[in-house]
Design a protein around this motif. Structure first.
Motif, PDB file in Angstrom:
ATOM      1  N   THR A  62      24.221  46.542  20.265  1.00  0.00           N
ATOM      2  CA  THR A  62      23.173  47.100  21.119  1.00  0.00           C
ATOM      3  C   THR A  62      21.851  46.434  20.781  1.00  0.00           C
ATOM      4  O   THR A  62      21.464  46.373  19.618  1.00  0.00           O
ATOM      5  N   HIS A  63      21.174  45.941  21.805  1.00  0.00           N
ATOM      6  CA  HIS A  63      19.852  45.334  21.636  1.00  0.00           C
ATOM      7  C   HIS A  63      18.812  46.301  22.200  1.00  0.00           C
ATOM      8  O   HIS A  63      18.963  46.811  23.299  1.00  0.00           O
ATOM      9  N   VAL A  64      17.749  46.542  21.424  1.00  0.00           N
ATOM     10  CA  VAL A  64      16.706  47.495  21.826  1.00  0.00           C
ATOM     11  C   VAL A  64      15.350  46.808  21.733  1.00  0.00           C
ATOM     12  O   VAL A  64      14.880  46.505  20.634  1.00  0.00           O
ATOM     13  N   ILE A  65      14.724  46.547  22.880  1.00  0.00           N
ATOM     14  CA  ILE A  65      13.393  45.951  22.854  1.00  0.00           C
ATOM     15  C   ILE A  65      12.355  47.031  22.557  1.00  0.00           C
ATOM     16  O   ILE A  65      12.604  48.226  22.752  1.00  0.00           O
ATOM     17  N   THR A  66      11.189  46.621  22.084  1.00  0.00           N
ATOM     18  CA  THR A  66      10.188  47.587  21.643  1.00  0.00           C
ATOM     19  C   THR A  66       9.436  48.247  22.806  1.00  0.00           C
ATOM     20  O   THR A  66       8.783  49.264  22.613  1.00  0.00           O
ATOM     21  N   GLY A  67       9.541  47.674  23.991  1.00  0.00           N
ATOM     22  CA  GLY A  67       8.808  48.218  25.148  1.00  0.00           C
ATOM     23  C   GLY A  67       8.180  47.087  25.915  1.00  0.00           C
ATOM     24  O   GLY A  67       8.874  46.270  26.521  1.00  0.00           O
ATOM     25  N   ASP A  68       6.847  47.004  25.856  1.00  0.00           N
ATOM     26  CA  ASP A  68       6.145  46.002  26.646  1.00  0.00           C
ATOM     27  C   ASP A  68       6.153  44.615  26.017  1.00  0.00           C
ATOM     28  O   ASP A  68       5.511  43.698  26.526  1.00  0.00           O
ATOM     29  N   ILE A  69       6.863  44.440  24.902  1.00  0.00           N
ATOM     30  CA  ILE A  69       7.080  43.121  24.305  1.00  0.00           C
ATOM     31  C   ILE A  69       8.591  42.874  24.314  1.00  0.00           C
ATOM     32  O   ILE A  69       9.356  43.700  23.821  1.00  0.00           O
ATOM     33  N   PRO A  70       9.050  41.744  24.861  1.00  0.00           N
ATOM     34  CA  PRO A  70      10.499  41.528  25.063  1.00  0.00           C
ATOM     35  C   PRO A  70      11.223  41.062  23.813  1.00  0.00           C
ATOM     36  O   PRO A  70      11.898  40.024  23.811  1.00  0.00           O
ATOM     37  N   ALA A  71      11.090  41.813  22.726  1.00  0.00           N
ATOM     38  CA  ALA A  71      11.769  41.463  21.479  1.00  0.00           C
ATOM     39  C   ALA A  71      12.172  42.741  20.765  1.00  0.00           C
ATOM     40  O   ALA A  71      11.641  43.826  21.048  1.00  0.00           O
ATOM     41  N   MET A  72      13.118  42.607  19.840  1.00  0.00           N
ATOM     42  CA  MET A  72      13.607  43.750  19.077  1.00  0.00           C
ATOM     43  C   MET A  72      13.069  43.689  17.661  1.00  0.00           C
ATOM     44  O   MET A  72      13.353  42.743  16.920  1.00  0.00           O
ATOM     45  N   TRP A  73      12.284  44.681  17.299  1.00  0.00           N
ATOM     46  CA  TRP A  73      11.823  44.843  15.925  1.00  0.00           C
ATOM     47  C   TRP A  73      12.855  45.669  15.168  1.00  0.00           C
ATOM     48  O   TRP A  73      13.347  46.679  15.675  1.00  0.00           O
ATOM     49  N   LEU A  74      13.185  45.256  13.955  1.00  0.00           N
ATOM     50  CA  LEU A  74      14.116  46.034  13.142  1.00  0.00           C
ATOM     51  C   LEU A  74      13.592  47.442  12.927  1.00  0.00           C
ATOM     52  O   LEU A  74      14.341  48.424  13.005  1.00  0.00           O
ATOM     53  N   ASN A 112      10.885  39.875  11.109  1.00  0.00           N
ATOM     54  CA  ASN A 112      10.669  41.261  11.524  1.00  0.00           C
ATOM     55  C   ASN A 112      11.094  41.538  12.956  1.00  0.00           C
ATOM     56  O   ASN A 112      11.383  42.676  13.312  1.00  0.00           O
ATOM     57  N   ALA A 113      11.141  40.501  13.814  1.00  0.00           N
ATOM     58  CA  ALA A 113      11.445  40.719  15.233  1.00  0.00           C
ATOM     59  C   ALA A 113      12.316  39.588  15.753  1.00  0.00           C
ATOM     60  O   ALA A 113      12.138  38.413  15.387  1.00  0.00           O
ATOM     61  N   PHE A 114      13.265  39.941  16.651  1.00  0.00           N
ATOM     62  CA  PHE A 114      14.306  39.012  17.055  1.00  0.00           C
ATOM     63  C   PHE A 114      14.472  38.979  18.569  1.00  0.00           C
ATOM     64  O   PHE A 114      14.214  39.957  19.270  1.00  0.00           O
ATOM     65  N   ASN A 115      14.947  37.834  19.059  1.00  0.00           N
ATOM     66  CA  ASN A 115      15.236  37.659  20.480  1.00  0.00           C
ATOM     67  C   ASN A 115      16.618  38.198  20.830  1.00  0.00           C
ATOM     68  O   ASN A 115      17.484  38.324  19.970  1.00  0.00           O
ATOM     69  N   GLN A 116      16.795  38.446  22.110  1.00  0.00           N
ATOM     70  CA  GLN A 116      18.093  38.901  22.589  1.00  0.00           C
ATOM     71  C   GLN A 116      19.134  37.796  22.461  1.00  0.00           C
ATOM     72  O   GLN A 116      20.326  38.059  22.253  1.00  0.00           O
TER      73      GLN A 116
END
Length: 429
Positions: free
Chosen positions: A50-62, A104-108
């Motif tokens: 499951t990938h979860v973006i933070t909201g208005d930034i298209p990346a996933m923070w751990l 700290n933050a990763f792409n899909q």
């Protein structure tokens, strides 16, 4: 209520509706925030993660991805689909940790997208490579909470075990940052809080005092002094989770002993080095320190924070120090505590002066033992949504229509967690 909403979430919404029968606006705000993460930030990947973006930034923070879905842990007790979603997120987090524990933050996808072209060891998976202790704490906490709330252990796989060893190695290395760390980070042409001094090494810290170093705070702002005390407190807690998982699930006594030993070192470092005697408040915890005698007295809105000690589960040697610290951070003694006509609470260097954060307000409520205080904070949060039916990052204490981040899933989730807490519904720890 939305038609396609899982029954497990409907039950929680019904519980909130009954508790706040006299306040339909609170219920509506809860529904908006509670369903927002599932509707807008969660994506099931082809590999089952499951990938979860933070909201208005298209990346996933751990960090953010854990906080965003934490309220759903309650529903996962009886909803296998939600539990599958959470397990999928945990597995994805440990894939990322094993790929690079300093990011700290990763792409899909492995697509090379990034916040900036920084001077550090980047790959196509990395959105940003700011090393923050809490980025490694949150996934361990999350994996532990999935187990405790669902009895699931299938996420404790080989990648998870590898990730635990990776985390232990990083934290031990960063106990001697100056001598042993391979990490550096430089961002050119930016505000000073977005880069590290000394060509990416950061301000000098004293090695061998038990504490582990962090380049950045959970706000993604650079640490002034490299020993970030709230994050070391969080590491102390999750090392206890590591020990329990290793012993009770993995049957790995060596891993359990390694986690226990590091926990002891960090805890002793906090309790022996991070307490300062303040004229007005007595003995309190510093926010940051360098081991040479320099320290910061403050707190920040982002979690982990000093205000969040009880929320995270940190067990201090002296409870009076915790209470003194709470009085300090919720006062004008904290340079990031603001009061205005519409709100009062903790803000951040990350946003403008006089901007209080909804995350900090939620933590203030979640760590209060007073039900009336929790309700007062919930009312304040409801009245400062800027008319948008959602929480934000920071907002002006005198004019809540002035705010940062239109869509900030972490803040929405924290509001929901406080609402559920007020209703007596809590995540099993």
């Amino acid at each position: 209520m939305k038609e396609n909403l899982p029954e497990s979430l409907r039950k929680l919404i019904t519980k909130v509706g009954e508790t706040f029968a006299d306040d339909p606006a609170m219920v509506e705000l809860f529904i908006n925030c509670f369903t927002n993460t599932l509707d807008t930030t969660v994506k099931k990947m082809e590999d089952g993660t499951t990938h979860v973006i933070t909201g208005d930034i298209p990346a996933m923070w751990l960090r953010d991805s854990v906080a965003q879905v934490r309220p759903y842990l309650v529903a996962a007790r009886e909803d296998s689909e939600i539990a599958d979603m959470l397990v999928g997120l945990s597995k994805r987090q440990f894939f990322f940790i094993n790929h690079d524990p300093y990011a700290n933050a990763f792409n899909q996808e492995d697509n090379g997208n990034c916040w900036d072209h920084d001077e550090t060891e980047m790959t196509g998976w990395l959105w940003e490579r700011k090393y923050e202790i809490d980025s490694l704490c949150y996934p361990v906490q999350f994996a532990y909470l999935i187990w405790k709330n669902t009895d699931r252990t299938d996420h404790f796989d080989a990648a998870f075990v590898k990730g635990l060893h990776t985390i232990l190695k990083v934290w031990k290395t960063e106990q001697c940052h100056e001598e042993k760390s391979p990490y550096s980070f430089v961002r050119r042409g930016c505000y000073y809080t977005d880069t590290l001094s000394r060509e990416g090494k950061g301000a000098l810290v004293k090695s061998g005092i038990g504490l582990t170093w962090s380049g950045f705070r959970p706000s993604d702002d650079a640490c002034v002094y490299g020993y970030l005390i709230p994050s070391n407190m969080f590491a102390d807690v999750v090392l206890g989770y590591m020990e329990t998982i290793a012993r009770d699930v993995l049957d790995d006594e060596l891993l359990a002993a390694e986690a226990a030993e590091l926990k002891k070192e960090i805890h002793n470092g906090i309790e022996s080095m991070a307490i300062v005697n303040n004229y007005y408040y007595g003995k309190i915890y510093a926010y940051e320190m360098d081991g040479y005698g320099q320290y910061l007295l403050m707190d920040d809105a982002n979690v982990p924070s000093l205000l969040a000690m009880d929320y995270l589960g940190y067990e201090a040697d002296d409870r009076e120090v915790v209470e003194n610290t709470r009085r300090f951070v919720l006062s004008s003694g904290n340079p990031y505590y603001y009061e205005g006509a519409k709100a009062k609470g903790i803000g951040s260097q990350h946003t403008r002066p006089d901007y209080v954060w909804h995350i900090a307000l939620a933590i203030q409520g979640l760590t209060s033992k007073n039900q009336a205080e929790k309700r007062r904070i919930l009312e304040m949060m409801k009245d400062t949504d800027g008319g948008k039916g959602m929480m934000h990052e920071g907002f002006d204490v005198n004019d809540p229509s002035q705010y940062t981040r239109e869509w900030f899933s972490w803040a929405n989730a924290m509001f929901c967690e406080l609402v559920l807490d007020y209703c007596g519904v809590r995540v099993e720890k």
